[in-house]
Write an enzyme that holds these catalytic residues in place. Structure first.
Site, PDB file in Angstrom:
ATOM      1  N   THR A  64     -29.406  27.992   5.425  1.00  0.00           N
ATOM      2  CA  THR A  64     -30.868  27.835   5.390  1.00  0.00           C
ATOM      3  C   THR A  64     -31.488  28.135   6.760  1.00  0.00           C
ATOM      4  O   THR A  64     -30.819  27.991   7.799  1.00  0.00           O
ATOM      5  CB  THR A  64     -31.195  26.374   4.983  1.00  0.00           C
ATOM      6  OG1 THR A  64     -32.561  26.104   5.250  1.00  0.00           O
ATOM      7  CG2 THR A  64     -30.373  25.370   5.774  1.00  0.00           C
ATOM      8  N   ASP A  65     -32.776  28.477   6.759  1.00  0.00           N
ATOM      9  CA  ASP A  65     -33.499  28.653   8.030  1.00  0.00           C
ATOM     10  C   ASP A  65     -33.780  27.312   8.698  1.00  0.00           C
ATOM     11  O   ASP A  65     -34.151  27.263   9.867  1.00  0.00           O
ATOM     12  CB  ASP A  65     -34.801  29.440   7.817  1.00  0.00           C
ATOM     13  CG  ASP A  65     -35.791  28.761   6.875  1.00  0.00           C
ATOM     14  OD1 ASP A  65     -35.446  27.723   6.276  1.00  0.00           O
ATOM     15  OD2 ASP A  65     -36.919  29.279   6.736  1.00  0.00           O
ATOM     16  N   LYS A 117     -26.175  21.207   7.327  1.00  0.00           N
ATOM     17  CA  LYS A 117     -26.026  22.652   7.123  1.00  0.00           C
ATOM     18  C   LYS A 117     -25.681  23.339   8.446  1.00  0.00           C
ATOM     19  O   LYS A 117     -24.865  24.263   8.480  1.00  0.00           O
ATOM     20  CB  LYS A 117     -27.315  23.253   6.543  1.00  0.00           C
ATOM     21  CG  LYS A 117     -27.615  22.860   5.113  1.00  0.00           C
ATOM     22  CD  LYS A 117     -26.560  23.318   4.121  1.00  0.00           C
ATOM     23  CE  LYS A 117     -26.473  24.829   3.995  1.00  0.00           C
ATOM     24  NZ  LYS A 117     -25.485  25.228   2.938  1.00  0.00           N
TER      25      LYS A 117
HETATM   26  P1  NAD Z   1     -29.139  22.786  -5.696  1.00  0.00           P
HETATM   27  O1  NAD Z   1     -29.210  21.362  -5.266  1.00  0.00           O
HETATM   28  O2  NAD Z   1     -30.077  23.288  -6.736  1.00  0.00           O
HETATM   29  O3  NAD Z   1     -27.670  23.125  -6.208  1.00  0.00           O
HETATM   30  C1  NAD Z   1     -26.523  22.686  -5.530  1.00  0.00           C
HETATM   31  C2  NAD Z   1     -25.345  22.831  -6.483  1.00  0.00           C
HETATM   32  O4  NAD Z   1     -24.162  22.417  -5.778  1.00  0.00           O
HETATM   33  C3  NAD Z   1     -25.454  21.943  -7.724  1.00  0.00           C
HETATM   34  O5  NAD Z   1     -25.087  22.665  -8.866  1.00  0.00           O
HETATM   35  C4  NAD Z   1     -24.462  20.813  -7.455  1.00  0.00           C
HETATM   36  O6  NAD Z   1     -23.916  20.265  -8.625  1.00  0.00           O
HETATM   37  C5  NAD Z   1     -23.423  21.544  -6.624  1.00  0.00           C
HETATM   38  N1  NAD Z   1     -22.641  20.634  -5.771  1.00  0.00           N
HETATM   39  C6  NAD Z   1     -23.109  19.640  -4.971  1.00  0.00           C
HETATM   40  N2  NAD Z   1     -22.079  19.021  -4.356  1.00  0.00           N
HETATM   41  C7  NAD Z   1     -20.949  19.656  -4.761  1.00  0.00           C
HETATM   42  C8  NAD Z   1     -19.573  19.499  -4.451  1.00  0.00           C
HETATM   43  N3  NAD Z   1     -19.145  18.528  -3.597  1.00  0.00           N
HETATM   44  N4  NAD Z   1     -18.674  20.312  -5.034  1.00  0.00           N
HETATM   45  C9  NAD Z   1     -19.085  21.286  -5.900  1.00  0.00           C
HETATM   46  N5  NAD Z   1     -20.377  21.475  -6.238  1.00  0.00           N
HETATM   47  C10 NAD Z   1     -21.301  20.679  -5.658  1.00  0.00           C
HETATM   48  O7  NAD Z   1     -29.291  23.611  -4.337  1.00  0.00           O
HETATM   49  P2  NAD Z   1     -29.899  25.057  -4.113  1.00  0.00           P
HETATM   50  O8  NAD Z   1     -31.340  24.951  -3.878  1.00  0.00           O
HETATM   51  O9  NAD Z   1     -29.377  25.949  -5.155  1.00  0.00           O
HETATM   52  O10 NAD Z   1     -29.231  25.426  -2.720  1.00  0.00           O
HETATM   53  C11 NAD Z   1     -27.933  25.959  -2.678  1.00  0.00           C
HETATM   54  C12 NAD Z   1     -27.618  26.431  -1.286  1.00  0.00           C
HETATM   55  O11 NAD Z   1     -28.562  27.418  -0.900  1.00  0.00           O
HETATM   56  C13 NAD Z   1     -27.647  25.333  -0.226  1.00  0.00           C
HETATM   57  O12 NAD Z   1     -26.568  25.507   0.630  1.00  0.00           O
HETATM   58  C14 NAD Z   1     -28.939  25.572   0.498  1.00  0.00           C
HETATM   59  O13 NAD Z   1     -28.819  25.208   1.849  1.00  0.00           O
HETATM   60  C15 NAD Z   1     -29.084  27.074   0.359  1.00  0.00           C
HETATM   61  N6  NAD Z   1     -30.490  27.478   0.420  1.00  0.00           N
HETATM   62  C16 NAD Z   1     -31.352  27.041  -0.530  1.00  0.00           C
HETATM   63  C17 NAD Z   1     -32.682  27.396  -0.430  1.00  0.00           C
HETATM   64  C18 NAD Z   1     -33.695  26.902  -1.414  1.00  0.00           C
HETATM   65  O14 NAD Z   1     -34.894  27.029  -1.161  1.00  0.00           O
HETATM   66  N7  NAD Z   1     -33.286  26.368  -2.552  1.00  0.00           N
HETATM   67  C19 NAD Z   1     -33.125  28.188   0.648  1.00  0.00           C
HETATM   68  C20 NAD Z   1     -32.199  28.604   1.586  1.00  0.00           C
HETATM   69  C21 NAD Z   1     -30.883  28.246   1.471  1.00  0.00           C
END
Ligand code: NAD
Length: 365
Positions: A144-145, A173
């Site tokens: 993430t940023d 993160k």
């Molecule tokens: P989310 O919370 O929607 O999904 C996370 C997923 O990870 C879920 O399906 C959860 O069940 C699974 N999970 C959690 N703990 C786990 C574990 N110990 N073992 C296996 N699975 C596990 O999150 P998201 O928004 O999809 O974000 C996912 C990634 O993308 C993150 O690393 C986040 O930092 C990055 N990201 C997200 C965004 C955003 O705006 N959503 C932006 C930039 C980066």
């Protein structure tokens, strides 16, 4: 989509972590459409992970789901040895800043220990591959940023901006990014990191700003604006993020990080206003119309980062990536998706979260 130096056509077998969440679910669907690869998806199915997000994918012959924890070394080792991936995309995470304020332990466990556990298992497996497979192998860590901290009214994060995380989420993160970099520098594991700005789009759990506002507006509930509503995020449609991950996986240089952003800065108030206007237009008979009357200012989030903005010049010039959706087209598609997928919303909201305010625990006690 492939370019001359693009290895994505040779990648073969991909292990995705967290593929039942928002970014992960969209990425698995993207792979299904664009890649023809063998796909394994490991997900713990926390409150944020839902198999409904992958409806229609589960019966595909090139897809396999494993209900498991990336912080469980035995599970991860068995899966990697059994599936024998040619690349891994780590998307599993605890992802909500407000929840990290109330309960940081899960964030350290999954984001830090889970990434460490994956790296250990992957590095051991990778060392045993033959030279050509080792050369082509990739471990892409989705980040993430927010690791860069908070900006003032000007400037943008580049890949060389020093890390300055301020919430338990962004700190966990940042720690995971450092571990990934360490495995590249120390052991030579071919890693890649993407640091992306705020995403929105289909299948986002309705605790995050955009789906929370849409679903609250549909039920005539208040639309909570933290503080003044002036905090700025750089919004990116999730499909564009998936495309960026795919480009970096196929053509990124091992050891490098790539910033990904939509060049679409908006204040939270602007985002919510635009949502209200879209809902007014798409639901002319809604009893809560005009939806703007539901705006309610509430206490600010502790240590609420003021502004994020991404300089995405590196991925644009080196890998030819750029977003396809504008903020307006992406937001309209998102609102339409939520209006047409109320069944998905009902399923994911049937768990423990009822839309209540999170992330004020330490302030109130
Ligand atoms: P989310 O919370 O929607 O999904 C996370 C997923 O990870 C879920 O399906 C959860 O069940 C699974 N999970 C959690 N703990 C786990 C574990 N110990 N073992 C296996 N699975 C596990 O999150 P998201 O928004 O999809 O974000 C996912 C990634 O993308 C993150 O690393 C986040 O930092 C990055 N990201 C997200 C965004 C955003 O705006 N959503 C932006 C930039 C980066």
């Amino acid at each position: 989509m492939n370019t001359a130096n693009d290895i994505s056509s040779d990648l073969g077998r991909i292990l995705v972590t967290g593929g039942a969440g928002f970014v992960g679910g969209n990425f698995v669907r993207y792979l299904m459409r664009e890649s023809g690869m063998q796909i394994a998806n490991i997900d713990l199915l926390t409150y944020a992970g839902n198999l409904e997000t992958l409806a229609g994918v589960e019966d595909e012959p090139n897809y396999r789901f494993v209900h498991g924890d990336i912080a469980d070394a035995r599970t991860v080792n068995c899966l990697i040895r059994d599936f024998r991936p040619s690349c891994i995309v780590n998307i599993a995470a605890e992802s909500h800043v407000d929840r990290s304020i109330d309960g940081p332990a899960a964030f350290v466990r999954t984001n830090v220990n889970g990434t460490y556990c994956l790296l250990e298992a992957v590095a051991a497996y990778w060392r045993e591959l033959d030279e050509s497979a080792r050369e082509r192998f990739r471990f892409l860590h989705v980040s993430t940023d927010e690791v860069y901290g908070s900006l003032g009214d000007t400037g943008a994060f580049t890949e060389t901006t020093p890390y300055a995380p301020r919430s338990p989420y962004s700190a966990s993160k940042a720690a995971s990014d450092h571990l990934v970099q360490a495995w590249w520098h120390t052991y030579g594991l071919p890693t890649l990191i993407t640091n992306c700005s705020n995403n929105y789009g289909p299948y986002q759990y309705p605790e995050k700003l955009i789906p929370l506002m849409i679903l609250n507006a549909l039920s005539g509930k208040p639309l909570p604006i933290y503080g003044t509503g002036g905090n700025v995020r750089d919004w990116l449609y999730v499909e564009d993020h998936c495309h960026a991950i795919w480009r970096v996986l196929g053509a990124g240089t091992p050891g490098e990080t790539y910033n990904v952003g939509g060049n679409s800065e908006r204040t939270n108030l602007e985002v919510t206003d635009t949502l209200c206007m879209l809902l007014d237009e798409l639901l002319p008979d809604a009893p809560s119309r005009p939806h703007r009357q539901l705006l309610t200012f509430v206490d600010d989030r502790p240590a609420h980062d003021w502004r994020y903005a991404i300089d995405a010049a590196k991925i644009r010039t080196e890998l030819g990536w750029q977003p396809e959706e504008t903020f307006e087209s992406g937001l309209r598609a998102t609102v339409q998706w939520y209006l047409e997928n109320t069944a998905w919303c009902d399923v994911v909201k049937s768990g423990s979260y009822g839309g209540e305010r999170l992330g004020l625990k330490d302030v109130e006690s």
